[in-house]
Design a protein around this motif. Structure first.
Motif, PDB file in Angstrom:
ATOM      1  N   LEU A   1       0.811  -1.209   0.000  1.00 37.94           N
ATOM      2  CA  LEU A   1       0.000   0.000   0.000  1.00 37.94           C
ATOM      3  C   LEU A   1       0.852   1.270   0.000  1.00 37.94           C
ATOM      4  CD1 LEU A   1      -3.073   0.524   0.017  1.00 37.94           C
ATOM      5  CD2 LEU A   1      -2.908   0.895   2.474  1.00 37.94           C
ATOM      6  N   PHE A   2       2.132   1.141   0.378  1.00 35.19           N
ATOM      7  CA  PHE A   2       2.991   2.322   0.488  1.00 35.19           C
ATOM      8  C   PHE A   2       3.868   2.540  -0.743  1.00 35.19           C
ATOM      9  CE2 PHE A   2       2.025   1.001   4.823  1.00 35.19           C
ATOM     10  CZ  PHE A   2       1.468   2.177   5.308  1.00 35.19           C
ATOM     11  N   LYS A   3       3.552   1.856  -1.825  1.00 33.64           N
ATOM     12  CA  LYS A   3       4.288   2.128  -3.062  1.00 33.64           C
ATOM     13  C   LYS A   3       4.043   3.565  -3.519  1.00 33.64           C
ATOM     14  CE  LYS A   3       4.805  -2.523  -4.955  1.00 33.64           C
ATOM     15  NZ  LYS A   3       4.490  -3.451  -6.062  1.00 33.64           N
ATOM     16  N   SER A   4       2.808   4.056  -3.328  1.00 34.79           N
ATOM     17  CA  SER A   4       2.525   5.470  -3.561  1.00 34.79           C
ATOM     18  C   SER A   4       2.842   6.201  -2.251  1.00 34.79           C
ATOM     19  CB  SER A   4       1.055   5.673  -3.950  1.00 34.79           C
ATOM     20  OG  SER A   4       0.771   5.016  -5.156  1.00 34.79           O
ATOM     21  N   LYS A   5       4.060   6.652  -2.131  1.00 28.88           N
ATOM     22  CA  LYS A   5       4.638   7.014  -0.834  1.00 28.88           C
ATOM     23  C   LYS A   5       3.853   8.057  -0.053  1.00 28.88           C
ATOM     24  CE  LYS A   5       9.356   5.732  -2.120  1.00 28.88           C
ATOM     25  NZ  LYS A   5      10.736   6.187  -2.304  1.00 28.88           N
ATOM     26  N   ASP A   6       3.793   9.269  -0.537  1.00 29.89           N
ATOM     27  CA  ASP A   6       3.307  10.375   0.285  1.00 29.89           C
ATOM     28  C   ASP A   6       1.890  10.171   0.798  1.00 29.89           C
ATOM     29  OD1 ASP A   6       5.693  11.583  -0.028  1.00 29.89           O
ATOM     30  OD2 ASP A   6       5.035  13.097  -1.475  1.00 29.89           O
ATOM     31  N   VAL A   7       1.001   9.708  -0.072  1.00 24.71           N
ATOM     32  CA  VAL A   7      -0.421   9.683   0.280  1.00 24.71           C
ATOM     33  C   VAL A   7      -0.716   8.686   1.397  1.00 24.71           C
ATOM     34  CG1 VAL A   7      -2.761   9.429  -0.592  1.00 24.71           C
ATOM     35  CG2 VAL A   7      -0.974  10.360  -2.075  1.00 24.71           C
TER      36      VAL A   7
ATOM     37  N   ALA B   1      -2.012  10.347  10.036  1.00 24.91           N
ATOM     38  CA  ALA B   1      -3.249  10.948  10.548  1.00 24.91           C
ATOM     39  C   ALA B   1      -4.034   9.950  11.392  1.00 24.91           C
ATOM     40  CB  ALA B   1      -4.103  11.444   9.390  1.00 24.91           C
ATOM     41  N   ALA B   2      -4.105   8.704  10.942  1.00 26.56           N
ATOM     42  CA  ALA B   2      -4.874   7.683  11.658  1.00 26.56           C
ATOM     43  C   ALA B   2      -4.313   7.423  13.050  1.00 26.56           C
ATOM     44  CB  ALA B   2      -4.916   6.389  10.857  1.00 26.56           C
ATOM     45  N   LEU B   3      -2.975   7.358  13.152  1.00 23.23           N
ATOM     46  CA  LEU B   3      -2.341   7.007  14.423  1.00 23.23           C
ATOM     47  C   LEU B   3      -1.866   8.223  15.202  1.00 23.23           C
ATOM     48  CD1 LEU B   3      -0.222   3.907  13.327  1.00 23.23           C
ATOM     49  CD2 LEU B   3      -2.598   4.001  14.072  1.00 23.23           C
ATOM     50  N   ASP B   4      -1.844   9.390  14.553  1.00 25.94           N
ATOM     51  CA  ASP B   4      -1.321  10.617  15.157  1.00 25.94           C
ATOM     52  C   ASP B   4       0.106  10.404  15.676  1.00 25.94           C
ATOM     53  OD1 ASP B   4      -1.223  13.246  15.913  1.00 25.94           O
ATOM     54  OD2 ASP B   4      -2.423  13.004  17.736  1.00 25.94           O
ATOM     55  N   VAL B   5       0.919   9.796  14.822  1.00 25.61           N
ATOM     56  CA  VAL B   5       2.313   9.473  15.140  1.00 25.61           C
ATOM     57  C   VAL B   5       3.143   9.727  13.882  1.00 25.61           C
ATOM     58  CG1 VAL B   5       3.899   7.558  15.664  1.00 25.61           C
ATOM     59  CG2 VAL B   5       1.736   7.723  16.877  1.00 25.61           C
ATOM     60  N   PRO B   6       4.386  10.215  14.000  1.00 22.83           N
ATOM     61  CA  PRO B   6       5.245  10.336  12.810  1.00 22.83           C
ATOM     62  C   PRO B   6       5.443   8.973  12.146  1.00 22.83           C
ATOM     63  CG  PRO B   6       6.192  11.540  14.652  1.00 22.83           C
ATOM     64  CD  PRO B   6       5.040  10.753  15.210  1.00 22.83           C
ATOM     65  N   VAL B   7       5.354   8.948  10.833  1.00 22.77           N
ATOM     66  CA  VAL B   7       5.486   7.697  10.074  1.00 22.77           C
ATOM     67  C   VAL B   7       6.698   7.788   9.155  1.00 22.77           C
ATOM     68  CG1 VAL B   7       4.419   6.212   8.328  1.00 22.77           C
ATOM     69  CG2 VAL B   7       3.029   7.148  10.182  1.00 22.77           C
ATOM     70  N   ALA B   8       7.588   6.816   9.272  1.00 22.80           N
ATOM     71  CA  ALA B   8       8.792   6.758   8.443  1.00 22.80           C
ATOM     72  C   ALA B   8       8.602   5.705   7.361  1.00 22.80           C
ATOM     73  CB  ALA B   8      10.010   6.416   9.291  1.00 22.80           C
ATOM     74  N   LEU B   9       9.143   5.996   6.195  1.00 25.39           N
ATOM     75  CA  LEU B   9       9.050   5.059   5.075  1.00 25.39           C
ATOM     76  C   LEU B   9      10.445   4.890   4.488  1.00 25.39           C
ATOM     77  CD1 LEU B   9       6.867   3.476   3.488  1.00 25.39           C
ATOM     78  CD2 LEU B   9       6.884   5.335   1.832  1.00 25.39           C
ATOM     79  N   LEU B  10      10.975   3.687   4.595  1.00 26.69           N
ATOM     80  CA  LEU B  10      12.304   3.402   4.083  1.00 26.69           C
ATOM     81  C   LEU B  10      12.235   3.019   2.610  1.00 26.69           C
ATOM     82  CD1 LEU B  10      13.522   1.242   7.105  1.00 26.69           C
ATOM     83  CD2 LEU B  10      13.957   3.663   6.703  1.00 26.69           C
ATOM     84  N   ASP B  11      13.331   3.210   1.906  1.00 28.51           N
ATOM     85  CA  ASP B  11      13.363   2.872   0.482  1.00 28.51           C
ATOM     86  C   ASP B  11      13.127   1.392   0.243  1.00 28.51           C
ATOM     87  OD1 ASP B  11      13.815   5.481  -0.233  1.00 28.51           O
ATOM     88  OD2 ASP B  11      16.001   5.279  -0.258  1.00 28.51           O
ATOM     89  N   THR B  12      13.422   0.566   1.239  1.00 26.11           N
ATOM     90  CA  THR B  12      13.245  -0.884   1.122  1.00 26.11           C
ATOM     91  C   THR B  12      11.840  -1.334   1.496  1.00 26.11           C
ATOM     92  OG1 THR B  12      14.122  -1.039   3.347  1.00 26.11           O
ATOM     93  CG2 THR B  12      15.667  -1.440   1.554  1.00 26.11           C
ATOM     94  N   ALA B  13      10.950  -0.374   1.768  1.00 28.85           N
ATOM     95  CA  ALA B  13       9.634  -0.709   2.331  1.00 28.85           C
ATOM     96  C   ALA B  13       8.860  -1.707   1.492  1.00 28.85           C
ATOM     97  CB  ALA B  13       8.817   0.564   2.514  1.00 28.85           C
TER      98      ALA B  13
ATOM     99  N   VAL C   1      20.899   5.277   6.802  1.00 30.54           N
ATOM    100  CA  VAL C   1      19.688   5.200   5.975  1.00 30.54           C
ATOM    101  C   VAL C   1      18.716   6.311   6.371  1.00 30.54           C
ATOM    102  CG1 VAL C   1      17.646   3.799   5.442  1.00 30.54           C
ATOM    103  CG2 VAL C   1      19.896   2.723   5.582  1.00 30.54           C
ATOM    104  N   GLU C   2      18.165   7.002   5.383  1.00 34.81           N
ATOM    105  CA  GLU C   2      17.204   8.069   5.634  1.00 34.81           C
ATOM    106  C   GLU C   2      15.842   7.487   6.000  1.00 34.81           C
ATOM    107  OE1 GLU C   2      17.456  11.428   5.623  1.00 34.81           O
ATOM    108  OE2 GLU C   2      19.628  11.278   5.384  1.00 34.81           O
ATOM    109  N   ASP C   3      15.195   8.100   7.016  1.00 37.57           N
ATOM    110  CA  ASP C   3      13.896   7.603   7.474  1.00 37.57           C
ATOM    111  C   ASP C   3      12.723   8.079   6.615  1.00 37.57           C
ATOM    112  OD1 ASP C   3      14.977   6.199   9.503  1.00 37.57           O
ATOM    113  OD2 ASP C   3      14.342   7.531  11.109  1.00 37.57           O
ATOM    114  N   ASN C   4      12.862   9.241   5.949  1.00 32.61           N
ATOM    115  CA  ASN C   4      11.755   9.825   5.173  1.00 32.61           C
ATOM    116  C   ASN C   4      10.491   9.954   6.023  1.00 32.61           C
ATOM    117  OD1 ASN C   4      13.368   9.786   2.752  1.00 32.61           O
ATOM    118  ND2 ASN C   4      12.928   7.599   2.576  1.00 32.61           N
ATOM    119  N   VAL C   5      10.592  10.735   7.079  1.00 33.69           N
ATOM    120  CA  VAL C   5       9.511  10.835   8.066  1.00 33.69           C
ATOM    121  C   VAL C   5       8.454  11.849   7.638  1.00 33.69           C
ATOM    122  CG1 VAL C   5       8.923  11.442  10.443  1.00 33.69           C
ATOM    123  CG2 VAL C   5      11.002  10.149   9.963  1.00 33.69           C
TER     124      VAL C   5
END
Length: 534
Positions: free
Chosen positions: A434-440, A447-459, A493-497
């Motif tokens: 589901l996270f292939k389309s990264k930003d959305v 928003a759902a969890l009200d927590v910062p979400v990180a997405l790694l390039d290997t996700a 590795v960058e977290d992309n938070v």
């Protein structure tokens, strides 16, 4: 000097990870630092047979062989090398479920996957008896339900395991299981890193009147933690993986793990106060705990990391299936106009519509329940979309509500964890299709969890990469699992938070209130579908 990828593979220094997911069997080849050298895959799908979601075991092996062949062909094309030796192998698969065999290794019942909601009576009784949440999909719930149903095969049971445990057994001859996967079979005592002995005694006493010639401890796999020896690839196993005969026997295997544990590996979220969300056919959030929860919650499972540390899991059976069905419909609309759109472009274009939606999805409501959902007391599912007359039924709002509902059932469990138990989460790592389309999707989850979400390039590599890392770690000496991940795999590795957008957080809260209030509609729809659709 770092050896080339070609020489690593030629010298048998590469690590293979295989994961059997819900819709795809992936194979990943890596070096010891986790760099991906090659990939392979095979698409498959579960079957609904006689009321049971299942996969025939012959399809398990044909699928694994095809996935490995795809990887081997990629290696030969990229590097001009035929894989003959490997440094280590790891096997992962969908957690939970029920695979039972007799003393002659004959399968006694169809493979009952995590997707089945047929063990409610057993799960409820065991939860009350053990004072420990036993979800319907856990192996012990399936076993006890079969006992309650007086199924004829129960007296012949000699071994039960998960899908990963079964594949590992056939490759090595070893009846073992990684502790993370084992924690979805029967409760684990995190202090002793093994099945909880007091609960085993309670279960033995419960079934004693049946007079079975087996004990629970005798039929469960041996529990292993990350890094322990789990056997070596046999000649039989090598032939199952590679029917061409090129792959040699003899390489070690790490303990087989479930997709939850490999997801933690793939996102470096095995430390306290970290967590990860995997989103594909199902969705689950996992948070590593500082201490046990204060009470039993039916919407939170207690499992472990591959190292045996306690984890709370909020699991939902349903996530992306309904979204995929809608997108297939949109694709059919385009085809009817003679327009062909690349699937990745279709998804990214429609996902991006959500960025201009109203934060509460315009008052729309959707449920993505293809199967039952334990967290909301649904034994059967029925996908449902509702747009009240006063709602704003736009494309942007429609896409956003489909993304919102994909995390809906999981969100309810996470609210229990964060709002009732006050568990602090510093960051959530996201992975899965589901996270292939990264930003959305990342913004929606934040928003759902009200927590910062990180997405790694290997996700998007997810569990296959995670189990390959566990295979590589099994050959490391003197490093803790956290040290291996921090110092070798994820260093630099960058977290992309993405931080939660306050407007979207508020909008999601309004949506989830509608979601909870509308569950009565979903229950009636599921009841209608069960009684009228055959």
């Amino acid at each position: 000097m770092q050896p080339s990828a070609k020489s690593l593979i030629e010298n048998g220094q590469a690590y293979l990870g295989i994961e059997l997911g819900s819709t795809r069997i992936k194979s990943v080849l890596i070096d010891e630092k986790g760099f991906i050298l090659a990939k392979g895959s095979f698409d498959w799908e579960n079957h609904f047979v006689n009321g049971i979601w299942t996969y025939p075991l012959n399809e398990v092996w044909s699928g694994i062989a095809e996935s490995y062949r795809d990887l081997a062909n990629s290696v030969e094309k990229q590097y001009g090398v035929v894989i003959q030796r490997l440094a280590a192998i790891g096997v992962s698969a969908m957690m939970h479920g029920y695979l039972a065999f007799d003393s002659q290794e004959k399968q006694l019942a169809e493979f009952r996957t995590w997707r089945n909601n047929t063990t409610a009576v057993a799960a409820d009784k065991l939860t009350d008896l053990l004072q420990y949440n036993i979800p319907q999909r856990w192996s012990i719930a399936h076993l006890y339900q079969a006992i309650l149903n007086k199924e004829s095969h129960i007296s012949d049971v000699a071994y039960i395991t998960t899908l990963a445990g079964y594949v590992h057994w056939q490759l090595t001859g070893e009846k073992v299981l990684g502790i993370g996967d084992a924690s979805g079979m029967f409760p684990i005592d995190s202090t002793y890193k093994n099945y909880d002995r007091s609960m085993i005694k309670i279960f033995e006493h419960l079934i004693e009147p049946n007079g079975f010639n087996w004990k629970l401890e005798q039929i469960l796999p041996k529990v292993l933690v990350a890094g322990e020896n789990a056997g070596t690839l046999t000649e039989k196993g090598a032939a199952l993986l590679d029917p061409t005969g090129s792959l040699q026997a003899g390489c070690p295997l790490c303990p087989p793990e479930g997709d939850a544990g490999t997801g933690m590996m793939a996102t470096n979220s095995i430390k306290v106060k970290t967590g990860n969300v995997s989103a594909g056919t199902s969705a689950f959030a996992m948070v590593v705990l500082e201490k046990p929860l204060s009470q039993v919650y039916r919407d939170l499972d207690m499992v472990t990391t591959p190292a045996g540390d306690l984890v709370a899991m909020a699991h939902s059976q349903n996530c992306s299936s309904d979204l995929n069905a809608w997108f297939q419909l949109f694709n059919e609309v385009l085809l009817s106009f003679g327009l062909t759109v690349n699937p990745d472009k279709l998804y990214s274009t429609l996902f991006n519509q959500a960025l201009i939606a109203q934060p509460d999805a315009g008052g729309l409501l959707s449920y993505c329940f293809y199967s039952g959902e334990h967290g909301v007391d649904l034994t059967e599912g029925c996908p449902l979309f509702a747009h009240p007359a006063k709602a704003n039924f736009s494309l942007a709002n429609f896409i956003l509500v489909q993304l919102y509902t994909a995390f809906g059932a999981m969100k309810l469990g996470m609210d229990t964890l964060t709002k009732k138990e006050k568990v602090k989460i510093e960051k959530i790592f996201a992975h899965g299709g589901l996270f292939k389309s990264k930003d959305v999707a990342q913004n929606v989850l934040a928003a759902a969890l009200d927590v910062p979400v990180a997405l790694l390039d290997t996700a998007s590599e997810g569990g296959a990469w995670g189990i390959a890392l566990l295979a590589a770690y099994s050959q490391q000496k003197g490093l803790l699992l956290t040290e291996y991940l921090d110092q070798i795999v994820f260093a630099g590795v960058e977290d992309n938070v993405k931080k939660p957008d306050p407007a979207w957080v508020e909008g999601y809260e309004r949506f989830i209130q509608r979601y909870k209030e509308g569950l009565a509609i979903e229950r009636e729809a599921a009841k209608f579908a069960t009684t009228t659709v055959h």
